[in-house]
Design a protein around this motif. Structure first.
Motif, short mmCIF file in Angstrom:
data_model
loop_
_atom_site.label_atom_id
_atom_site.label_comp_id
_atom_site.label_asym_id
_atom_site.label_seq_id
_atom_site.Cartn_x
_atom_site.Cartn_y
_atom_site.Cartn_z
N VAL A 126 0.77 -0.90 -0.39
CA VAL A 126 -0.04 0.14 -0.15
C VAL A 126 1.22 1.15 0.16
O VAL A 126 0.91 2.64 -0.75
CB VAL A 126 -0.81 0.40 1.29
N ALA A 127 1.90 1.18 0.74
CA ALA A 127 3.29 2.75 0.93
C ALA A 127 3.66 2.00 -0.71
O ALA A 127 3.57 4.21 -0.80
CB ALA A 127 3.78 2.37 2.25
N MET A 128 3.67 1.57 -1.47
CA MET A 128 4.83 1.57 -2.47
C MET A 128 3.76 1.87 -3.15
O MET A 128 4.37 2.68 -4.37
CB MET A 128 4.99 0.25 -2.45
N ALA A 129 2.32 1.64 -3.32
CA ALA A 129 1.71 2.19 -4.46
C ALA A 129 1.06 3.99 -4.25
O ALA A 129 1.06 4.69 -5.42
CB ALA A 129 -0.34 1.49 -4.28
N GLN A 130 1.48 4.09 -3.19
CA GLN A 130 1.13 5.77 -2.63
C GLN A 130 2.33 6.41 -3.30
O GLN A 130 2.00 7.29 -3.36
CB GLN A 130 0.49 5.57 -1.34
N CYS A 131 3.64 5.64 -3.20
CA CYS A 131 4.62 6.94 -3.82
C CYS A 131 5.39 6.22 -5.18
O CYS A 131 5.87 6.31 -6.08
CB CYS A 131 5.42 6.47 -3.35
N GLN A 183 4.66 7.43 -8.42
CA GLN A 183 5.03 8.83 -9.49
C GLN A 183 6.33 8.72 -8.99
O GLN A 183 7.34 8.98 -9.66
CB GLN A 183 3.88 9.53 -9.30
N TYR A 184 6.74 9.01 -7.74
CA TYR A 184 8.33 9.22 -7.62
C TYR A 184 8.58 8.31 -7.21
O TYR A 184 10.08 8.76 -7.76
CB TYR A 184 7.87 9.67 -5.57
N GLU A 200 10.09 8.46 -11.94
CA GLU A 200 10.35 9.82 -11.86
C GLU A 200 12.16 9.22 -11.34
O GLU A 200 13.01 9.84 -12.22
CB GLU A 200 10.26 11.51 -10.88
N HIS A 201 12.25 9.12 -9.98
CA HIS A 201 13.90 8.91 -9.40
C HIS A 201 14.46 7.35 -9.40
O HIS A 201 15.71 7.42 -9.37
CB HIS A 201 13.27 9.27 -7.99
N ALA A 202 13.09 6.45 -10.20
CA ALA A 202 14.52 5.07 -9.69
C ALA A 202 13.61 4.04 -10.50
O ALA A 202 13.77 3.36 -9.87
CB ALA A 202 14.88 4.57 -7.82
N PRO A 203 13.22 4.50 -11.53
CA PRO A 203 12.09 3.55 -12.36
C PRO A 203 13.70 2.54 -12.48
O PRO A 203 12.84 1.36 -12.55
CB PRO A 203 12.24 3.99 -13.47
N ASP A 209 2.93 10.44 -3.39
CA ASP A 209 2.15 11.04 -4.95
C ASP A 209 1.18 12.50 -4.56
O ASP A 209 0.70 13.26 -5.84
CB ASP A 209 1.48 10.33 -5.31
N HIS A 210 0.64 12.13 -2.94
CA HIS A 210 -0.50 13.28 -2.94
C HIS A 210 -0.97 13.76 -1.51
O HIS A 210 -0.17 12.71 -1.19
CB HIS A 210 -2.38 12.55 -3.05
#
Length: 295
Positions: A115-120, A122-123, A126-129, A177-178
């Motif tokens: 759940v925490a992973m999904a919340q981030c 977009q980050y 952008e930073h470590a795809p 992300d929000h």
């Protein structure tokens, strides 16, 4: 002193529990798995359990809802909202270059609760795809794994408390992300709970099972609330796990069970042939109001 089961030290659930009780002394019992959090109270080892059940970004935590419905009989006694603030954390200087700047090119793996992973998401993109993503049982467990594997280019997504607990560095703060990322928690247990706070109101959670082969049954259920002008803040279907295509309806009513109108609505629903189970009637606390109380 109240004893309360909660996920590992440094998790969002742990932060939320400390916020709810403020300076009131409680005995906190940490568990790695949410199933053990539930069973601790169900088996009488602790008085209450802290359960996250809904998030602004990810919606319902279905596993936890199903546990409340199918696995244990623990009434909801309190509801509160707490911000789910996630950070990128790692062993000290793991991602710092010779000039002291952030260097994510060495990041190999990111660990966290799904759940925490999904919340981030977009980050991360952008930073470590390129980084591998690995699930952990909690954000705190992810932090512990990272702590025990220095020099491997591993990072965790977790809380400020989790970083402090495991001696890790916060590489980047508030990476969700929000900005309005809040989690709804409930405290479940057999006894009512009195808190030295002013609640924002009361809520009753019920579970409705419709009779089979009854056209329009859900419409009539909702009508029992509508004509009484009872506000429903949430309605969600969950499978009964007994037969394909059969569902419970989880409903939150913004009204205490002792109110004049709600018992009548429940009796009307039962008269339709529906089964009704009260999951709890409890005070609710918004984050802003709780913050004002604590200060």
């Amino acid at each position: 002193m109240k004893s309360i089961a909660v996920l590992p030290q440094g998790s969002v659930s742990h932060e939320a529990l400390l916020h709810l009780f403020g300076g009131e002394p409680v005995k906190i019992v940490h568990h790695k798995l949410i199933s053990d959090v539930f069973l601790s109270t169900a088996n009488g080892i602790t008085d209450y359990s802290v359960i996250p059940i809904e998030n602004t970004i990810e919606g319902s935590v279905s596993l936890h809802i199903d546990w409340l419905i199918n696995e244990v009989n623990l009434p909801m006694q309190t509801e509160w909202i707490f911000p789910s603030i996630q950070n990128l954390i790692s062993n000290p200087l793991e991602f710092t270059d010779a000039e002291g700047n952030k260097d994510f090119t060495a990041m190999v793996k990111i660990l966290s609760h799904p759940v925490a992973m999904a919340q981030c998401g977009q980050y991360i993109r952008e930073h470590a795809p390129w980084a591998d993503l690995e699930s952990a049982g909690s954000t705190s467990e992810a932090a512990e794994i990272v702590k025990n594997n220095p020099g491997k280019g591993w990072a965790a997504i977790g809380t400020t408390l989790g970083a402090a607990t495991h001696g890790l560095e916060i590489v980047d703060r508030q990476i969700t992300d929000h900005n309005n990322n809040y989690t709804r928690f409930v405290l479940v247990g057999p006894q009512k709970l009195e808190l030295a706070r002013v609640s924002s109101g009361d809520k009753t959670s019920i579970l409705v099972t419709l009779p089979e082969d009854f056209p329009g049954a859900l419409h009539q259920v909702l009508a029992a609330f509508a004509w009484r002008r009872l506000n429903l803040s949430r309605i969600e279907s969950r499978p009964t796990k007994k037969k394909l295509g059969t569902y419970y309806f989880y409903i939150d009513v913004v009204e205490p069970i002792e109110s004049i109108l709600l018992p009548g609505a429940i009796e009307e629903i039962k008269a339709l042939g529906c089964q009704v189970r009260i999951l709890g009637s409890y005070p609710t606390y918004t984050y802003e109001e709780e913050k004002a109380e604590v200060q």
